[in-house]
Design a protein around this motif. Structure first.
Motif, short mmCIF file in Angstrom:
data_model
loop_
_atom_site.label_atom_id
_atom_site.label_comp_id
_atom_site.label_asym_id
_atom_site.label_seq_id
_atom_site.Cartn_x
_atom_site.Cartn_y
_atom_site.Cartn_z
N VAL A 1 52.91 35.51 97.15
CA VAL A 1 54.05 36.25 97.69
C VAL A 1 54.60 37.25 96.68
CG1 VAL A 1 56.42 36.05 98.54
CG2 VAL A 1 54.69 34.42 99.30
N ASP A 2 54.77 36.85 95.44
CA ASP A 2 55.38 37.72 94.44
C ASP A 2 54.58 39.01 94.23
OD1 ASP A 2 57.42 35.92 94.08
OD2 ASP A 2 56.48 34.93 92.36
N THR A 3 53.28 38.87 94.09
CA THR A 3 52.44 40.06 93.88
C THR A 3 52.35 40.90 95.15
OG1 THR A 3 51.12 38.86 92.25
CG2 THR A 3 50.17 40.87 93.15
N ALA A 4 52.19 40.25 96.30
CA ALA A 4 52.08 40.99 97.57
C ALA A 4 53.35 41.78 97.87
CB ALA A 4 51.80 40.02 98.71
N ALA A 5 54.49 41.31 97.39
CA ALA A 5 55.75 42.02 97.61
C ALA A 5 55.94 43.21 96.67
CB ALA A 5 56.92 41.05 97.44
#
Length: 367
Positions: free
Chosen positions: A246-250
């Motif tokens: 989630v962190d990278t995709a955001a």
């Protein structure tokens, strides 16, 4: 083929490809980061909700096209709300189209600079090449645009992208999606509004229905295009979350190209970028045709060839001057673009449909 009035008619297969590209070309690129930032690992649900809204728009377009056969939105607006108001609202749609087109043209250069490809190329070159190719296509007509893109669509674009998504699946970590609906229903709805902004572009089908063989075929084609674009976007968002987290995709703007760097064979990202150049050409060509045709009908011109080049030049100039940098474009896509599209795609067609139904019931006009 042509009808008795000499207007080219395209079939449902061609229109399905065009509608899928109209909705999916930018949806897949720019939506994943935004919805993941809003809804976290539940962001993949946003396009599903947005697809329902797009089917509603398509239904309105279909019903209005049955009341006013062989007429575009620009042509039947005065019949519904009166000549003066109809011309004014029609001008609004023309400006909306112009606004969307300038954004799309700017997105073509952002794609290449944002993925680290052609970074030494002057920014003006890429949108200029696109607008030259699209202007030539517009001059040839909707059938040439449709048939040219359909060839690439069937043989290259859709098969390659599906294969790419399937190639990523062994790397998916499904546990990242649990627990479901953790973000909350309202947060997911918030994300769906961002998705609806891109899928809401389906409203421009109202200016293409007379160029399809029938209203029913146009409705089915639009629905299939909406379904395919939405489904591929859901899979793209899921791949981004399941592989990057989630962190990278955001944080990653072009998630599919980030994923391509993780895949074999080497150079897959460049191949995908080349494919996206074709999709941008098709989207710009289609919208430019609709814009040019809409302006000619709004002004009562017999043909639109005389205004093709002036419109193309104006589009290029505004795309280069209205959005000075990437941050400005992203801010527009997140904060301004959704409101504009939702107003023209939902609010106005709903009122038009209600007024048209009332007038039909009281036999103000015949259908």
């Amino acid at each position: 083929m042509k009808n008795t009035k000499g207007i080219y008619k395209i079939d449902g297969y061609l229109l399905t490809a065009l509608m899928h590209n109209l909705l999916g070309a930018t949806l897949i690129l720019f939506l994943p980061m935004t919805v993941v930032k809003i809804a976290g690992h539940d962001g993949w649900m946003a396009p599903i909700i947005a697809m329902i809204g797009s089917f509603y728009i398509l239904y309105l377009i279909y019903r209005l096209s049955l009341l006013f056969p062989d007429k575009t939105l620009i042509e039947y607006l005065p019949l519904i709300v009166g000549n003066a108001v109809g011309k004014f609202v029609g001008l609004g749609y023309i400006l909306c189209l112009f606004y969307v087109l300038t954004i799309v043209l700017k997105e073509t250069s952002l794609l290449y600079f944002g993925t680290g490809i052609l970074t030494l190329t002057p920014e003006i070159v890429i949108p200029t090449l696109i607008i030259i190719a699209s202007t030539y296509a517009v001059a040839q007509g909707i059938e040439v645009i449709a048939r040219t893109y359909f060839l690439y669509y069937c043989l290259l674009i859709t098969p390659i992208y599906l294969i790419f998504i399937i190639m990523t699946m062994p790397l998916w970590k499904m546990g990242v999606f649990l627990p479901l609906k953790e973000a909350g229903f309202l947060t997911i709805i918030h994300g769906s509004l961002q998705a609806q902004a891109y899928l809401g572009e389906v409203v421009f089908l109202a200016m293409l229905v007379p160029y399809c063989r029938s209203s029913k075929e146009a409705f089915i084609s639009g629905s299939l295009g909406n379904l395919i674009a939405g489904t591929l976007t859901v899979l793209t968002i899921m791949a981004s979350i399941a592989i990057m987290g989630v962190d990278t995709a955001a944080r990653v703007q072009y998630s599919i190209f980030y994923l391509a760097d993780l895949m074999q064979p080497i150079g897959l990202k460049i191949f995908l970028t080349a494919i996206w150049f074709i999709t941008f050409w098709a989207k710009v060509s289609l919208l430019q045709f609709i814009l040019t045709d809409g302006i000619s009908k709004l002004l009562g011109l017999k043909e639109h060839r005389s205004i093709i080049i002036p419109i193309a030049i104006t589009l290029l100039v505004f795309s280069l001057t209205n959005f000075p940098n990437a941050a400005n474009v992203i801010d527009t896509l997140i904060n301004t673009f959704p409101g504009v599209i939702l107003f023209f795609a939902f609010l106005i067609p709903t009122f038009l449909f209600i007024i048209a139904q009332i007038k039909t019931r009281f036999k103000v006009f015949s259908s």
